[in-house]
Design a protein around this motif. Structure first.
Motif, PDB file in Angstrom:
ATOM      1  N   GLN A   1       0.830  -1.204   0.000  1.00  0.00           N
ATOM      2  CA  GLN A   1       0.000   0.000   0.000  1.00  0.00           C
ATOM      3  C   GLN A   1       0.861   1.250   0.000  1.00  0.00           C
ATOM      4  OE1 GLN A   1      -2.956   0.344  -0.726  1.00  0.00           O
ATOM      5  NE2 GLN A   1      -4.443  -0.384   0.745  1.00  0.00           N
ATOM      6  N   VAL A   2       0.478   2.191  -0.824  1.00  0.00           N
ATOM      7  CA  VAL A   2       1.184   3.456  -0.911  1.00  0.00           C
ATOM      8  C   VAL A   2       0.477   4.485  -0.044  1.00  0.00           C
ATOM      9  CG1 VAL A   2       1.865   5.325  -2.444  1.00  0.00           C
ATOM     10  CG2 VAL A   2       2.014   2.943  -3.235  1.00  0.00           C
ATOM     11  N   GLN A   3       1.235   5.182   0.767  1.00  0.00           N
ATOM     12  CA  GLN A   3       0.695   6.286   1.553  1.00  0.00           C
ATOM     13  C   GLN A   3       1.275   7.593   1.025  1.00  0.00           C
ATOM     14  OE1 GLN A   3       2.336   3.637   3.611  1.00  0.00           O
ATOM     15  NE2 GLN A   3       0.392   2.596   3.249  1.00  0.00           N
ATOM     16  N   LEU A   4       0.421   8.599   0.949  1.00  0.00           N
ATOM     17  CA  LEU A   4       0.818   9.901   0.424  1.00  0.00           C
ATOM     18  C   LEU A   4       0.567  10.962   1.486  1.00  0.00           C
ATOM     19  CD1 LEU A   4      -0.875   9.634  -3.083  1.00  0.00           C
ATOM     20  CD2 LEU A   4       1.502   9.128  -2.519  1.00  0.00           C
ATOM     21  N   VAL A   5       1.546  11.835   1.680  1.00  0.00           N
ATOM     22  CA  VAL A   5       1.400  12.920   2.641  1.00  0.00           C
ATOM     23  C   VAL A   5       1.772  14.229   1.965  1.00  0.00           C
ATOM     24  CG1 VAL A   5       2.152  13.888   4.834  1.00  0.00           C
ATOM     25  CG2 VAL A   5       1.913  11.402   4.583  1.00  0.00           C
ATOM     26  N   GLU A   6       0.806  15.140   1.890  1.00  0.00           N
ATOM     27  CA  GLU A   6       1.036  16.453   1.295  1.00  0.00           C
ATOM     28  C   GLU A   6       1.491  17.438   2.364  1.00  0.00           C
ATOM     29  OE1 GLU A   6      -2.925  15.114  -0.839  1.00  0.00           O
ATOM     30  OE2 GLU A   6      -2.111  15.075   1.207  1.00  0.00           O
ATOM     31  N   SER A   7       2.226  18.431   1.926  1.00  0.00           N
ATOM     32  CA  SER A   7       2.636  19.522   2.802  1.00  0.00           C
ATOM     33  C   SER A   7       2.880  20.760   1.957  1.00  0.00           C
ATOM     34  CB  SER A   7       3.890  19.152   3.592  1.00  0.00           C
ATOM     35  OG  SER A   7       4.972  18.894   2.720  1.00  0.00           O
ATOM     36  N   GLY A   8       2.990  21.898   2.633  1.00  0.00           N
ATOM     37  CA  GLY A   8       3.320  23.126   1.936  1.00  0.00           C
ATOM     38  C   GLY A   8       2.166  24.081   1.718  1.00  0.00           C
ATOM     39  N   GLY A   9       0.970  23.658   2.088  1.00  0.00           N
ATOM     40  CA  GLY A   9      -0.162  24.560   1.934  1.00  0.00           C
ATOM     41  C   GLY A   9      -0.115  25.682   2.954  1.00  0.00           C
ATOM     42  N   GLY A  10      -1.022  26.643   2.785  1.00  0.00           N
ATOM     43  CA  GLY A  10      -1.074  27.753   3.720  1.00  0.00           C
ATOM     44  C   GLY A  10      -1.786  28.945   3.135  1.00  0.00           C
ATOM     45  N   LEU A  11      -1.565  30.089   3.767  1.00  0.00           N
ATOM     46  CA  LEU A  11      -2.186  31.338   3.351  1.00  0.00           C
ATOM     47  C   LEU A  11      -1.156  32.185   2.622  1.00  0.00           C
ATOM     48  CD1 LEU A  11      -4.538  33.401   3.493  1.00  0.00           C
ATOM     49  CD2 LEU A  11      -3.577  34.140   5.691  1.00  0.00           C
ATOM     50  N   VAL A  12      -1.536  32.687   1.455  1.00  0.00           N
ATOM     51  CA  VAL A  12      -0.630  33.504   0.657  1.00  0.00           C
ATOM     52  C   VAL A  12      -1.430  34.628   0.019  1.00  0.00           C
ATOM     53  CG1 VAL A  12      -0.900  32.052  -1.396  1.00  0.00           C
ATOM     54  CG2 VAL A  12       1.175  33.422  -1.106  1.00  0.00           C
ATOM     55  N   GLN A  13      -0.783  35.745  -0.223  1.00  0.00           N
ATOM     56  CA  GLN A  13      -1.456  36.850  -0.895  1.00  0.00           C
ATOM     57  C   GLN A  13      -1.498  36.610  -2.396  1.00  0.00           C
ATOM     58  OE1 GLN A  13       0.527  40.484   0.310  1.00  0.00           O
ATOM     59  NE2 GLN A  13      -0.928  40.768   1.989  1.00  0.00           N
ATOM     60  N   ALA A  14      -2.467  37.205  -3.027  1.00  0.00           N
ATOM     61  CA  ALA A  14      -2.578  37.116  -4.479  1.00  0.00           C
ATOM     62  C   ALA A  14      -1.281  37.592  -5.124  1.00  0.00           C
ATOM     63  CB  ALA A  14      -3.754  37.946  -4.971  1.00  0.00           C
ATOM     64  N   GLY A  15      -0.855  36.855  -6.141  1.00  0.00           N
ATOM     65  CA  GLY A  15       0.398  37.144  -6.811  1.00  0.00           C
ATOM     66  C   GLY A  15       1.587  36.397  -6.237  1.00  0.00           C
ATOM     67  N   GLY A  16       1.388  35.791  -5.092  1.00  0.00           N
ATOM     68  CA  GLY A  16       2.466  35.061  -4.445  1.00  0.00           C
ATOM     69  C   GLY A  16       2.642  33.651  -4.981  1.00  0.00           C
ATOM     70  N   LEU A  18       3.599  29.363  -3.881  1.00  0.00           N
ATOM     71  CA  LEU A  18       3.713  28.283  -2.912  1.00  0.00           C
ATOM     72  C   LEU A  18       4.248  27.054  -3.628  1.00  0.00           C
ATOM     73  CD1 LEU A  18       0.402  28.281  -0.790  1.00  0.00           C
ATOM     74  CD2 LEU A  18       2.710  28.786   0.046  1.00  0.00           C
ATOM     75  N   ARG A  19       4.947  26.212  -2.896  1.00  0.00           N
ATOM     76  CA  ARG A  19       5.342  24.923  -3.442  1.00  0.00           C
ATOM     77  C   ARG A  19       4.780  23.828  -2.543  1.00  0.00           C
ATOM     78  NH1 ARG A  19      11.283  22.152  -4.331  1.00  0.00           N
ATOM     79  NH2 ARG A  19      11.151  21.984  -2.052  1.00  0.00           N
ATOM     80  N   LEU A  20       3.951  23.011  -3.124  1.00  0.00           N
ATOM     81  CA  LEU A  20       3.410  21.865  -2.404  1.00  0.00           C
ATOM     82  C   LEU A  20       4.308  20.652  -2.629  1.00  0.00           C
ATOM     83  CD1 LEU A  20      -0.406  22.157  -3.266  1.00  0.00           C
ATOM     84  CD2 LEU A  20       0.889  23.263  -1.435  1.00  0.00           C
ATOM     85  N   SER A  21       4.392  19.843  -1.592  1.00  0.00           N
ATOM     86  CA  SER A  21       5.150  18.601  -1.679  1.00  0.00           C
ATOM     87  C   SER A  21       4.240  17.431  -1.349  1.00  0.00           C
ATOM     88  CB  SER A  21       6.324  18.606  -0.693  1.00  0.00           C
ATOM     89  OG  SER A  21       7.202  19.676  -0.936  1.00  0.00           O
ATOM     90  N   CYS A  22       4.535  16.306  -1.936  1.00  0.00           N
ATOM     91  CA  CYS A  22       3.800  15.077  -1.640  1.00  0.00           C
ATOM     92  C   CYS A  22       4.832  13.953  -1.564  1.00  0.00           C
ATOM     93  CB  CYS A  22       2.770  14.788  -2.712  1.00  0.00           C
ATOM     94  SG  CYS A  22       1.959  13.176  -2.560  1.00  0.00           S
ATOM     95  N   THR A  23       4.950  13.385  -0.387  1.00  0.00           N
ATOM     96  CA  THR A  23       5.915  12.312  -0.181  1.00  0.00           C
ATOM     97  C   THR A  23       5.201  10.977  -0.079  1.00  0.00           C
ATOM     98  OG1 THR A  23       7.433  13.804   0.929  1.00  0.00           O
ATOM     99  CG2 THR A  23       7.761  11.456   1.299  1.00  0.00           C
ATOM    100  N   ALA A  24       5.702  10.008  -0.820  1.00  0.00           N
ATOM    101  CA  ALA A  24       5.095   8.685  -0.867  1.00  0.00           C
ATOM    102  C   ALA A  24       5.909   7.688  -0.067  1.00  0.00           C
ATOM    103  CB  ALA A  24       4.986   8.206  -2.310  1.00  0.00           C
ATOM    104  N   SER A  25       5.216   6.743   0.535  1.00  0.00           N
ATOM    105  CA  SER A  25       5.876   5.656   1.238  1.00  0.00           C
ATOM    106  C   SER A  25       5.088   4.371   1.008  1.00  0.00           C
ATOM    107  CB  SER A  25       5.975   5.949   2.735  1.00  0.00           C
ATOM    108  OG  SER A  25       4.686   6.099   3.303  1.00  0.00           O
ATOM    109  N   GLY A  26       5.763   3.244   1.207  1.00  0.00           N
ATOM    110  CA  GLY A  26       5.073   1.969   1.117  1.00  0.00           C
ATOM    111  C   GLY A  26       5.070   1.327  -0.252  1.00  0.00           C
ATOM    112  N   GLY A  27       5.723   1.946  -1.217  1.00  0.00           N
ATOM    113  CA  GLY A  27       5.738   1.362  -2.547  1.00  0.00           C
ATOM    114  C   GLY A  27       6.899   1.873  -3.366  1.00  0.00           C
ATOM    115  N   GLY A  28       7.057   1.368  -4.565  1.00  0.00           N
ATOM    116  CA  GLY A  28       8.125   1.816  -5.437  1.00  0.00           C
ATOM    117  C   GLY A  28       7.798   3.140  -6.080  1.00  0.00           C
ATOM    118  N   PHE A  29       8.354   4.222  -5.560  1.00  0.00           N
ATOM    119  CA  PHE A  29       7.989   5.557  -6.046  1.00  0.00           C
ATOM    120  C   PHE A  29       8.313   5.724  -7.520  1.00  0.00           C
ATOM    121  CE2 PHE A  29       6.805   9.870  -5.566  1.00  0.00           C
ATOM    122  CZ  PHE A  29       7.661  10.616  -6.348  1.00  0.00           C
ATOM    123  N   ASN A  30       9.407   5.150  -7.974  1.00  0.00           N
ATOM    124  CA  ASN A  30       9.832   5.408  -9.347  1.00  0.00           C
ATOM    125  C   ASN A  30       8.914   4.781 -10.386  1.00  0.00           C
ATOM    126  OD1 ASN A  30      10.712   2.874  -8.516  1.00  0.00           O
ATOM    127  ND2 ASN A  30      12.327   2.830 -10.036  1.00  0.00           N
TER     128      ASN A  30
END
Length: 125
Positions: A1-16, A18-30
């Motif tokens: 089973q693959v588990q996915l965890v997102e991060s990097g969200g938040g509050l930003v002003q218009a024009g700004g 953000l970079r979101l990340s998603c890290t996978a575990s439990g399987g062959g990512f490639n």
């Protein structure tokens, strides 16, 4: 089973940015096709971008020119770089993955088997 965890969200002003990340575990990512979607309150989940296990990618028309997707197989992580953010980009952003190595780009919600819990992005005007 693959588990996915997102991060990097938040509050930003218009024009700004953000970079979101998603890290996978439990399987062959490639071997995973990875995708990003978002869902605003009361609306359907919408495709944003996908990157295939081979590294090629496409960006959805609604965010083309502002968002990019990339992956780092050594870190089991896929990224969504979001620039020139607008208030209408406010939504919960979801990472998705699939390990069936399809021969096409996965752009539909139903094509992904694994999903993260989502991360909130709020863009203020």
């Amino acid at each position: 089973q693959v588990q996915l965890v997102e991060s990097g969200g938040g509050l930003v002003q218009a024009g700004g940015s953000l970079r979101l990340s998603c890290t996978a575990s439990g399987g062959g990512f490639n071997i995973l096709d990875m995708g990003w979607f978002r869902q605003a309150p009361g609306k359907e989940r919408v495709f944003l971008a996908t990157i295939r296990w081979s590294g090629t990618n496409i960006i959805g028309d609604s965010v083309k020119g502002r968002f990019t997707i990339s992956r780092d197989n050594a870190k089991n992580t896929v990224y969504l770089q979001m620039n020139s953010l607008k208030p209408e980009d406010t939504a919960v952003y979801y990472c998705a993955a699939d390990d069936r190595q399809r021969a096409w780009y996965l752009t539909d919600v139903g094509e992904y088997y694994y999903w993260g819990q989502g991360t909130q992005v709020t863009v203020s005007s």
